[in-house]
Motif scaffolding. Structure first.
Motif, PDB file in Angstrom:
ATOM      1  N   GLY A 170     -46.329  16.679 -70.424  1.00 15.27           N
ATOM      2  CA  GLY A 170     -45.223  17.611 -70.730  1.00 15.27           C
ATOM      3  C   GLY A 170     -44.379  16.892 -70.891  1.00 15.27           C
ATOM      4  O   GLY A 170     -44.243  16.068 -72.263  1.00 15.27           O
ATOM      5  N   ILE A 171     -43.309  17.769 -71.076  1.00  9.61           N
ATOM      6  CA  ILE A 171     -41.842  17.716 -71.632  1.00  9.61           C
ATOM      7  C   ILE A 171     -40.638  17.706 -70.417  1.00  9.61           C
ATOM      8  O   ILE A 171     -41.273  17.452 -69.298  1.00  9.61           O
ATOM      9  N   VAL A 172     -39.886  16.128 -69.797  1.00  8.70           N
ATOM     10  CA  VAL A 172     -38.929  16.884 -69.669  1.00  8.70           C
ATOM     11  C   VAL A 172     -37.563  17.481 -70.241  1.00  8.70           C
ATOM     12  O   VAL A 172     -37.759  16.938 -71.237  1.00  8.70           O
ATOM     13  N   TYR A 173     -37.611  18.314 -69.290  1.00  7.06           N
ATOM     14  CA  TYR A 173     -36.701  19.542 -69.614  1.00  7.06           C
ATOM     15  C   TYR A 173     -34.940  19.199 -68.756  1.00  7.06           C
ATOM     16  O   TYR A 173     -35.454  19.421 -68.146  1.00  7.06           O
ATOM     17  N   ASP A 174     -34.443  18.591 -69.865  1.00  8.75           N
ATOM     18  CA  ASP A 174     -32.775  17.766 -69.455  1.00  8.75           C
ATOM     19  C   ASP A 174     -31.996  19.402 -69.603  1.00  8.75           C
ATOM     20  O   ASP A 174     -31.874  19.449 -70.882  1.00  8.75           O
ATOM     21  N   ILE A 175     -31.911  20.425 -68.425  1.00  6.30           N
ATOM     22  CA  ILE A 175     -31.097  21.423 -69.121  1.00  6.30           C
ATOM     23  C   ILE A 175     -29.579  21.019 -70.070  1.00  6.30           C
ATOM     24  O   ILE A 175     -28.944  21.865 -70.934  1.00  6.30           O
ATOM     25  N   TYR A 176     -28.499  20.074 -69.330  1.00  7.86           N
ATOM     26  CA  TYR A 176     -27.658  19.510 -70.320  1.00  7.86           C
ATOM     27  C   TYR A 176     -27.865  19.238 -71.987  1.00  7.86           C
ATOM     28  O   TYR A 176     -27.155  19.418 -72.792  1.00  7.86           O
ATOM     29  N   HIS A 177     -28.858  18.611 -71.954  1.00  2.12           N
ATOM     30  CA  HIS A 177     -29.410  18.163 -73.748  1.00  2.12           C
ATOM     31  C   HIS A 177     -29.822  19.192 -74.104  1.00  2.12           C
ATOM     32  O   HIS A 177     -29.323  19.635 -75.612  1.00  2.12           O
ATOM     33  N   SER A 178     -30.254  19.653 -73.783  1.00  2.28           N
ATOM     34  CA  SER A 178     -30.201  22.127 -74.103  1.00  2.28           C
ATOM     35  C   SER A 178     -29.761  23.094 -74.250  1.00  2.28           C
ATOM     36  O   SER A 178     -29.452  22.961 -75.764  1.00  2.28           O
ATOM     37  N   ALA A 179     -29.181  22.709 -73.516  1.00  2.84           N
ATOM     38  CA  ALA A 179     -27.111  23.249 -74.085  1.00  2.84           C
ATOM     39  C   ALA A 179     -26.544  22.232 -74.714  1.00  2.84           C
ATOM     40  O   ALA A 179     -25.880  23.540 -75.493  1.00  2.84           O
ATOM     41  N   VAL A 180     -26.317  21.720 -74.807  1.00  2.00           N
ATOM     42  CA  VAL A 180     -25.697  20.724 -76.109  1.00  2.00           C
ATOM     43  C   VAL A 180     -26.133  21.016 -77.354  1.00  2.00           C
ATOM     44  O   VAL A 180     -25.177  21.620 -78.189  1.00  2.00           O
ATOM     45  N   MET A 181     -27.321  21.163 -77.186  1.00  2.00           N
ATOM     46  CA  MET A 181     -28.617  21.552 -78.628  1.00  2.00           C
ATOM     47  C   MET A 181     -27.679  23.548 -79.089  1.00  2.00           C
ATOM     48  O   MET A 181     -28.559  24.105 -79.972  1.00  2.00           O
ATOM     49  N   ALA A 193     -43.316  27.198 -69.317  1.00  4.57           N
ATOM     50  CA  ALA A 193     -42.360  26.502 -68.208  1.00  4.57           C
ATOM     51  C   ALA A 193     -43.498  25.036 -67.463  1.00  4.57           C
ATOM     52  O   ALA A 193     -42.832  24.583 -66.937  1.00  4.57           O
ATOM     53  N   ASP A 194     -44.617  25.938 -67.131  1.00  2.00           N
ATOM     54  CA  ASP A 194     -45.436  24.973 -66.819  1.00  2.00           C
ATOM     55  C   ASP A 194     -46.197  23.260 -67.520  1.00  2.00           C
ATOM     56  O   ASP A 194     -46.854  22.285 -67.116  1.00  2.00           O
ATOM     57  N   ARG A 195     -45.994  23.492 -68.919  1.00  2.00           N
ATOM     58  CA  ARG A 195     -45.829  22.142 -69.699  1.00  2.00           C
ATOM     59  C   ARG A 195     -44.370  21.003 -69.114  1.00  2.00           C
ATOM     60  O   ARG A 195     -44.359  19.868 -69.574  1.00  2.00           O
TER      61      ARG A 195
END
Ligand SMILES: O=C(O)C(=O)CO
Length: 256
Positions: A170-181, A193-195
């Motif tokens: 699956g993935i690790v979803y880091d909200i910080y990294h995502s928001a920065v992008m 979201a299940d992944r």
């Protein structure tokens, strides 16, 4: 109840304390889980014994060696390390291993690197099959913290996971990294979201404690849990103070 995990690379890191001490501090602060990055540089016996002593869980560790999966030549060495990493995760009771894609390598096309990544992750799924351990590929921001990294897009990470097509990956979803992008969680995660095997939070700017910046972390977490995420929330931020009460306040502010 929402479960939190303290990343003890940054949280509870007081001068002179070792990782076992940090785990004790996390336990005293009321955390039910901790996580850390590399395991080859840690005293695993001391960590295993403090886990036993406190009953705290280890949510995840990083799969080593941290070599670029975007390079096809690294596959065998990485898989060998994954076996060892899975044994350590099993010993510590950690259900998540974190994989980083590695840098975008100029000597390979993007398609070749994606292919190498998918091939490594597919073979990795065979190693993890039946273990109960899931491997999360982590997209990272390439604007501030990881310039040159291959995978900055959450949607692309999810596409890669879908192409591998194995429940172990699956993935690790880091909200910080995502928001920065500049990503909006609902746009990039959608129905997938299940992944997500694990979530990280930090605020921006600064990558500090939630509440010190402008990311709508609580709303994004609420959205993720409402759309099928059921894992822990990893507190992976650089704390502004070494104050245990501040960690407790963060947990309260991000609880449902
Ligand atoms: O290396 C980073 O920035 C991470 O988010 C590790 O989880």
């Amino acid at each position: 109840m929402r479960q939190f995990s303290a990343c003890i690379e940054w949280l509870f890191a007081r001068e002179g304390d070792d990782f076992a001490d940090r785990i004790r501090l996390a336990h005293q602060a009321g955390l039910s889980a901790v996580e850390f990055w590399r395991w080859t540089n840690k005293d695993l016996d001391a960590i295993a014994s403090v886990i036993e002593e406190t009953g705290i869980a280890v949510s995840g560790i990083v799969a080593e060696p941290m070599i670029a999966l975007t390079n096809p030549a690294n596959k065998d060495a990485w898989l060998e390390g994954l076996e060892a990493s899975a044994s350590v995760a099993e010993r510590l009771g950690a259900a998540v291993l974190i994989a980083q894609a590695g840098d975008d390598l100029p000597e390979f096309s993007r398609a070749e690197q994606r292919e190498a990544l998918i091939s490594a992750l597919s073979a990795g799924a065979d190693i993890l099959s039946g273990s109960g351990i899931r491997l999360g590929l982590e997209p990272l921001n390439t604007k501030i913290d990881h310039v040159g990294y291959f995978l900055s897009s959450t949607a692309e990470g999810l596409d890669i996971v879908d192409e591998v097509g194995r429940p172990e990956i699956g993935i690790v979803y880091d909200i910080y990294h995502s928001a920065v992008m500049g990503e909006r969680t609902e746009d990039v995660v959608g129905e997938r979201a299940d992944r997500i095997v694990h979530v990280h939070v930090a605020d921006h700017p600064g990558r500090n404690d939630p509440g010190t910046g402008g990311i709508d972390l609580l709303e994004r977490l609420n959205w993720l849990f409402a759309h099928g995420y059921s894992g822990r929330v990893g507190l992976e931020y650089r704390p502004k103070t070494k104050d245990t009460e501040a960690v407790r306040a963060v947990v309260t502010s991000l609880s449902a």
